[in-house]
Design a protein around this motif. Structure first.
Motif, PDB file in Angstrom:
ATOM      1  N   TRP A 109       9.251   9.582  -5.316  1.00  0.00           N
ATOM      2  CA  TRP A 109      10.486   9.554  -6.094  1.00  0.00           C
ATOM      3  C   TRP A 109      11.687  10.028  -5.297  1.00  0.00           C
ATOM      4  N   GLY A 110      11.483  10.712  -4.171  1.00  0.00           N
ATOM      5  CA  GLY A 110      12.612  11.169  -3.373  1.00  0.00           C
ATOM      6  C   GLY A 110      13.198  10.053  -2.533  1.00  0.00           C
ATOM      7  N   SER A 111      12.370   9.491  -1.658  1.00  0.00           N
ATOM      8  CA  SER A 111      12.849   8.440  -0.750  1.00  0.00           C
ATOM      9  C   SER A 111      12.689   7.040  -1.329  1.00  0.00           C
ATOM     10  N   PHE A 112      12.092   6.933  -2.526  1.00  0.00           N
ATOM     11  CA  PHE A 112      11.920   5.657  -3.211  1.00  0.00           C
ATOM     12  C   PHE A 112      11.069   4.681  -2.402  1.00  0.00           C
ATOM     13  N   ASP A 113      10.004   5.176  -1.762  1.00  0.00           N
ATOM     14  CA  ASP A 113       9.118   4.264  -1.057  1.00  0.00           C
ATOM     15  C   ASP A 113       7.732   4.268  -1.695  1.00  0.00           C
ATOM     16  N   LEU A 114       7.116   3.101  -1.635  1.00  0.00           N
ATOM     17  CA  LEU A 114       5.751   2.892  -2.098  1.00  0.00           C
ATOM     18  C   LEU A 114       4.851   2.987  -0.878  1.00  0.00           C
ATOM     19  N   ALA A 115       3.782   3.778  -0.938  1.00  0.00           N
ATOM     20  CA  ALA A 115       3.005   4.043   0.271  1.00  0.00           C
ATOM     21  C   ALA A 115       1.521   4.156  -0.025  1.00  0.00           C
ATOM     22  N   VAL A 116       0.726   3.931   1.023  1.00  0.00           N
ATOM     23  CA  VAL A 116      -0.711   4.165   0.976  1.00  0.00           C
ATOM     24  C   VAL A 116      -1.114   4.740   2.335  1.00  0.00           C
ATOM     25  N   THR A 117      -1.936   5.795   2.334  1.00  0.00           N
ATOM     26  CA  THR A 117      -2.253   6.522   3.561  1.00  0.00           C
ATOM     27  C   THR A 117      -3.751   6.689   3.719  1.00  0.00           C
ATOM     28  N   ILE A 143      -2.980   7.361   9.073  1.00  0.00           N
ATOM     29  CA  ILE A 143      -2.324   6.083   9.351  1.00  0.00           C
ATOM     30  C   ILE A 143      -1.773   5.620   8.015  1.00  0.00           C
ATOM     31  N   SER A 144      -0.470   5.437   7.957  1.00  0.00           N
ATOM     32  CA  SER A 144       0.195   5.201   6.677  1.00  0.00           C
ATOM     33  C   SER A 144       1.043   3.936   6.743  1.00  0.00           C
ATOM     34  N   ALA A 145       1.203   3.298   5.592  1.00  0.00           N
ATOM     35  CA  ALA A 145       2.049   2.106   5.497  1.00  0.00           C
ATOM     36  C   ALA A 145       2.739   2.118   4.151  1.00  0.00           C
ATOM     37  N   GLY A 146       3.865   1.416   4.065  1.00  0.00           N
ATOM     38  CA  GLY A 146       4.568   1.401   2.802  1.00  0.00           C
ATOM     39  C   GLY A 146       5.743   0.435   2.789  1.00  0.00           C
ATOM     40  N   PHE A 147       6.489   0.499   1.699  1.00  0.00           N
ATOM     41  CA  PHE A 147       7.708  -0.299   1.515  1.00  0.00           C
ATOM     42  C   PHE A 147       8.808   0.632   1.018  1.00  0.00           C
ATOM     43  N   TRP A 148       9.992   0.474   1.549  1.00  0.00           N
ATOM     44  CA  TRP A 148      11.134   1.209   0.996  1.00  0.00           C
ATOM     45  C   TRP A 148      12.415   0.416   1.174  1.00  0.00           C
ATOM     46  N   TYR A 160       6.838  -0.660   6.418  1.00  0.00           N
ATOM     47  CA  TYR A 160       6.709   0.185   7.594  1.00  0.00           C
ATOM     48  C   TYR A 160       5.252   0.596   7.773  1.00  0.00           C
ATOM     49  N   ALA A 161       4.925   1.030   8.978  1.00  0.00           N
ATOM     50  CA  ALA A 161       3.594   1.564   9.272  1.00  0.00           C
ATOM     51  C   ALA A 161       3.711   2.533  10.434  1.00  0.00           C
ATOM     52  N   TYR A 162       2.891   3.595  10.401  1.00  0.00           N
ATOM     53  CA  TYR A 162       2.918   4.565  11.489  1.00  0.00           C
ATOM     54  C   TYR A 162       1.602   5.337  11.503  1.00  0.00           C
ATOM     55  N   ALA A 163       1.351   6.000  12.613  1.00  0.00           N
ATOM     56  CA  ALA A 163       0.207   6.895  12.751  1.00  0.00           C
ATOM     57  C   ALA A 163       0.721   8.276  13.118  1.00  0.00           C
ATOM     58  N   MET A 186      12.437   6.732  14.546  1.00  0.00           N
ATOM     59  CA  MET A 186      11.615   7.118  13.406  1.00  0.00           C
ATOM     60  C   MET A 186      10.124   7.106  13.736  1.00  0.00           C
ATOM     61  N   GLY A 187       9.756   6.492  14.862  1.00  0.00           N
ATOM     62  CA  GLY A 187       8.356   6.437  15.244  1.00  0.00           C
ATOM     63  C   GLY A 187       7.518   5.567  14.333  1.00  0.00           C
ATOM     64  N   ILE A 188       8.078   4.439  13.881  1.00  0.00           N
ATOM     65  CA  ILE A 188       7.366   3.563  12.956  1.00  0.00           C
ATOM     66  C   ILE A 188       7.552   2.105  13.346  1.00  0.00           C
ATOM     67  N   PHE A 189       6.589   1.281  12.919  1.00  0.00           N
ATOM     68  CA  PHE A 189       6.744  -0.164  13.006  1.00  0.00           C
ATOM     69  C   PHE A 189       7.470  -0.631  11.748  1.00  0.00           C
ATOM     70  N   ILE A 190       8.373  -1.600  11.918  1.00  0.00           N
ATOM     71  CA  ILE A 190       9.174  -2.135  10.825  1.00  0.00           C
ATOM     72  C   ILE A 190       8.918  -3.628  10.680  1.00  0.00           C
ATOM     73  N   LEU A 191       8.675  -4.061   9.457  1.00  0.00           N
ATOM     74  CA  LEU A 191       8.615  -5.478   9.130  1.00  0.00           C
ATOM     75  C   LEU A 191       9.663  -5.733   8.048  1.00  0.00           C
ATOM     76  N   PRO A 192      10.777  -6.398   8.369  1.00  0.00           N
ATOM     77  CA  PRO A 192      11.824  -6.617   7.375  1.00  0.00           C
ATOM     78  C   PRO A 192      11.294  -7.342   6.141  1.00  0.00           C
ATOM     79  N   TYR A 193      11.731  -6.885   4.987  1.00  0.00           N
ATOM     80  CA  TYR A 193      11.311  -7.538   3.750  1.00  0.00           C
ATOM     81  C   TYR A 193      11.710  -9.002   3.739  1.00  0.00           C
ATOM     82  N   ALA A 194      12.870  -9.317   4.306  1.00  0.00           N
ATOM     83  CA  ALA A 194      13.333 -10.707   4.319  1.00  0.00           C
ATOM     84  C   ALA A 194      12.337 -11.613   5.034  1.00  0.00           C
ATOM     85  N   ALA A 195      11.691 -11.108   6.089  1.00  0.00           N
ATOM     86  CA  ALA A 195      10.714 -11.914   6.817  1.00  0.00           C
ATOM     87  C   ALA A 195       9.477 -12.181   5.970  1.00  0.00           C
ATOM     88  N   VAL A 196       9.104 -11.230   5.137  1.00  0.00           N
ATOM     89  CA  VAL A 196       7.957 -11.429   4.247  1.00  0.00           C
ATOM     90  C   VAL A 196       8.324 -12.386   3.122  1.00  0.00           C
TER      91      VAL A 196
END
Length: 239
Positions: A109-117, A143-148, A160-163, A186-196
């Motif tokens: 609820w703080g950063s408004f991202d959906l995540a799974v770790t 190892i975590s991934a998510g959307f924000w 995003y995804a990172y370890a 940020m030390g993360i991989f980024i996949l733009p939502y527009a590309a998805v």
């Protein structure tokens, strides 16, 4: 008590004994909405102690005092909700074959991202200077991934995804699909939502991102993958 957002119009508070309060979702200041929410709680005889200051934002303003922020666009609120629902479904598919400790797909609820770790089960080196929350959150390898919706240096909606800790060589790899890039600050991989969104198969594009980043990070970090993952045929490996 549970809270329900209906369509584009109302926030509904409903208690187990049948009491109901409805708040129209429309443009109004944070302060006015906060007062309406407290009044709704009072009307169903619920007395709660709330922290009245937003977190994980720059220059926070106390909710009772925030007359500055008053925008509400129901169309974009609904679009954001639909993205979360669709991303949640794909994250659950990605989560399913992992046998080790794994968080549920959850919303921050703080950063408004959906995540799974996912967790390896091994202790991680302590982070120098980390606060108590961060120290506990990263006490073990993840190892975590998510959307924000984007913030700071990334001013676009993205997956995003990172370890953590990041294994040597991870940032030099090129995960799938081709739109993925590594963000060093940020030390993360980024996949733009527009590309998805514009991919021929958005589900396949997102799963490729989730799986390829996890595979690379888990292999480089030396995770015990045979013990942590269900085989592709669905059988259970012996331990």
């Amino acid at each position: 008590m549970w809270t329900q957002i209906v369509g584009k119009t109302r926030l509904i508070l409903r208690t187990s004994d049948g009491a109901v309060q409805k708040i129209a979702l429309r443009p109004r200041s944070v302060a006015k909405f906060y007062r309406a929410y407290l009044a709704a709680l009072e009307n169903v005889d619920l007395h709660v102690k709330l922290w009245p200051v937003p977190v994980e934002v720059e220059h926070p303003i106390r909710f009772p005092d925030d007359e500055q922020h008053a925008a509400y666009d129901p169309e974009y609120a609904n679009r954001f909700w639909r993205i979360l629902v669709q991303a949640d479904d794909v994250f659950r598919q990605f989560r399913a074959p992992f046998l080790g400790k794994c968080s549920p797909v959850h919303f921050f609820w703080g950063s408004f991202d959906l995540a799974v770790t996912r967790f390896s089960g091994r202790r991680a080196p302590e982070r120098p200077g980390a606060d108590r929350i961060t120290r506990e959150a990263y006490s073990h390898e993840v190892i975590s991934a998510g959307f924000w919706p984007g913030s700071g240096d990334v001013q676009q909606a993205a997956f995003y995804a990172y370890a953590a800790p990041e294994p040597a060589g991870l940032r030099d790899l090129v995960p799938q699909p081709s739109a993925v890039y590594y963000h060093p600050p940020m030390g993360i991989f980024i996949l733009p939502y527009a590309a998805v969104r514009t991919a021929s198969s958005p589900v396949d594009a997102l799963l490729a991102f989730l799986r390829s980043t996890y595979d690379a990070a888990a292999d480089l970090a030396g995770w015990d993958r045979p013990a942590l993952e269900r085989p592709a045929d669905g059988s259970h490996r012996g331990r």
